[in-house]
Design a protein around this motif. Structure first.
Motif: not given
Length: 668
Positions: A83-111
């Protein structure tokens, strides 16, 4: 009718025990205690158990021969799909430099106490690019852009559109950089001047300039300005192709707010809203993720240096995202195709088979269901020579899987808003979410399913002739679909709504959809995407007969609203009865799992009020179903037609339950 599979020995455990007791009575009549507590009976049961196991193994011989025959035909089990889904990552605050999330970053449902977490891994890199607001232009319909940057950035009130806004008027925001796949926030200070509009549904669309497609619609996550009528923020999910372009003499990443026709029954602007100040920044980004766990740097052992060597991955099944990356350590001075190779790791390529592989091609095959890898075989030719298909790794060379994904299956089809846990350690990330349900997960094919598919595959021979052929081939092209139906040429041509005409077939595709919490499907979930339709069309187009026209698309969804009046028993709680009745209506009329057999409402089958009476009468707590009215409805506009006791459906139509109304009368 298929020939029945013979039972070579149809005796079972209890029959062995009974026969042994009868033989004992004949051979030893003085033994009269045949209770289960007797040691002799215990011994009989132990021997009977062993005999039953032998019979079980003997009876599996025909099944083994059947599977061996399927293997000779090249029929293999389909692996699970992730299955595939579009995952939205929210920053804690705007950052002055680019923030990189590399391929393979893992997210999950709650256990939870009863369910394990469902893990997803991103399939591409995501960079949250910082930006600022550099330019603001006002573009009147039919005119040229007017630069109002100095006025807005200086704190003056600037009308966003003409005095009486016209369709096509636009307000353009020029960003300091392109922000593809990012979550953009426009912080606006506006006054209540754009009177006349509904702040919940203003006649505005937001668009971004993208490479190749030009102005592309942007998804609006939140608009607290009420249509530019009050101070607030507009949160936009930017498209992937957002790029810097030149407009009005300025280079920027452009986003615009454009006036459109007001929706039916809603007012338009009578005056232009104004903007006093504005700023822009990114607060996150969205990337595609697959239901898979990434395995890295797994050693598979050393090469034996012989053709046809097979290895097995430690984790199976294997999914296609992230793709398997296999490397072989080549020795210094060694060779595969006669040319000297540098020492180090060489990447090998996965192929479906070795039919087109030359002796020097670094190819291997992968059985995704079992995780088995195979290198090229050596085949003896009719003239006595031996031909090598694909290269053979040098003897003693180390083999490793640098990266591959494992997982897949229906468990990954989770509802929207359930993927909330960040498993990888990424700084500045405050939260994650899936704004839409994950879909596309399919369990691996079972042996019984493969045995049922094999005769159809042999008969069709990769050609679509009958309606069943089209359905089976379409299912192969898109196994993640929920339902597929093919209308015969005469049926498709008989309906004016088909649009395919004579000598044509129409394939109806219903995508897989995961209900929101509460078990309700949204209409947009049942519309197949362009990629899915293109994949099915391309697969069938190569296999259709010449001269046959092919149309692939969604069915026509006929909305239906049920208005019912129920009487509850004296001890029943009215609100509970009402909730159960609504759940019953949505479940019975569901296009995916509804109907009398729970397989989805049949295509073209009309709905009668009597069926709804019977379904509601079975609801716990209902004493009497007083009245049932059926209203045809439009799921897009929400309009309902006149009440009726029967709703007819065209052959290519499905029911869609929409906004049911149930009134429960409590007993006095």
């Amino acid at each position: 009718m298929a020939l029945p599979s013979p039972h070579l020995d149809d005796r079972r455990f209890q029959q062995f025990v009974d026969d042994a007791k009868r033989y004992v009575q004949q051979a030893c009549p003085e033994w009269t205690d045949h209770n289960v507590s007797d040691p002799g009976v215990t011994l009989i049961e132990a021997v009977a158990h062993m005999a039953d196991q032998l019979v079980y193994r003997l009876n599996r011989v025909p099944e083994k021969n059947h599977l061996a025959f399927l293997d000779l035909l090249g029929v293999t089990l389909f692996p699970p799909a992730a299955a595939r889904a579009d995952i939205t990552f929210r920053l804690s605050a705007p950052q002055p430099e680019p923030v990189l999330l590399p391929t393979g970053t893992e997210v999950a449902t709650g256990r939870t106490e009863t369910e394990e977490a469902v893990v997803f891994a991103t399939t591409a890199d995501l960079t949250v690019v910082p930006c600022t607001l550099d330019r603001m232009l006002r573009h009147e319909a039919g005119g040229t852009p007017e630069d109002r940057s100095q006025d807005v950035l200086g704190g003056e009130d600037v009308p966003a559109f003409t005095a009486l806004p016209q369709v096509g008027d636009a307000l353009l925001f020029g960003l300091s950089a392109a922000v593809p796949d990012c979550v953009l926030v426009l912080d606006l200070d506006s006054r209540v001047d754009g009177v006349g509009v509904d702040p919940r549904r203003p006649p505005l669309v937001w668009e971004a300039w993208t490479t190749g497609a030009g102005w592309t619609a942007v998804e609006v996550d939140e608009d607290s300005t009420g249509g530019l009528n009050r101070p607030g923020e507009v949160v936009l999910h930017m498209p992937s192709g957002h790029a810097v372009s030149r407009l009005g003499g300025h280079d920027a990443g452009w986003v615009r707010c454009r006036v459109v026709e007001a929706a039916a029954g809603l007012p338009a602007y009578s005056e232009s809203p104004t903007v006093r100040s504005a700023r822009a920044f990114t607060i996150g980004g969205t990337v595609r993720a697959a239901h898979a766990e990434t395995v890295r740097d797994e050693g598979l052992g050393a090469s034996e240096g012989v053709p046809g060597q097979r290895l097995r991955l430690a984790h199976a099944p294997v999914v296609d995202r992230p793709p398997l990356l296999l490397q072989v350590a080549e020795r210094a001075g060694g060779s595969v195709d006669g040319d000297a190779l540098e020492s180090g790791w060489q990447e090998w390529t996965a192929v479906a088979d070795f039919a087109g592989s030359r002796p020097g091609d670094r190819h291997f095959t992968l059985d995704a269901a079992t995780g088995e890898l195979a290198f090229g075989p050596a085949v003896r030719q009719p003239d006595g020579t031996v031909r090598q298909f694909g290269a053979v790794p040098p003897k003693g060379a180390a083999i490793r899987a640098v990266r591959y994904g494992t997982g897949g299956g229906r468990a990954g089809n989770v509802a929207r808003g359930t993927i909330t846990v960040l498993r990888s350690s990424i700084p500045y990330i405050a939260r994650v979410e899936n704004r839409e349900a994950a879909r596309g997960g399919v369990d691996g094919e079972t042996v019984e399913e493969a045995k049922a598919r094999a005769p159809i595959t042999l008969r069709a021979q990769e050609r679509a002739v009958t309606a069943r052929d089209y359905e089976q081939l379409a299912r192969r092209a898109a196994p993640e679909t929920a339902r597929i139906a093919c209308l015969a040429a005469d049926t498709a041509a008989s309906g004016a709504e088909s649009g395919v005409g004579e000598n044509a077939v129409r394939v109806l595709v219903v995508p897989q959809a995961v209900p929101d919490r509460g078990g309700r499907l949204r209409f947009e979930q049942l519309v197949p995407g362009d990629e899915l339709l293109a994949r099915v069309t391309g697969f069938l187009d190569e296999r259709r007969p010449l001269g046959t026209r092919l149309a692939v698309g969604p069915p026509y969804y006929q909305g239906v609203t049920v208005v019912a009046t129920l009487h509850a028993f004296r001890a029943a709680e009215a609100e509970r009865v009402r909730a159960d009745a609504l759940d019953t209506l949505y479940a019975y009329l569901d296009p995916l799992t509804g109907g009398a057999h729970g397989e989805g409402w049949p295509f073209g089958r009309p709905l009668r009020a009597g069926e709804v009476f019977a379904a509601l009468q079975r609801v716990p707590g209902v004493e009497l179903v007083d009245e049932v009215l059926l209203h045809p409805a439009d799921p897009l506009t929400g309009r309902r037609g006149d009440a009726t006791d029967r709703i007819e459906l065209a052959p290519s139509a499905l029911l869609f339950p929409f906004d049911h109304r149930v009134r429960v009368v409590e007993a006095r």
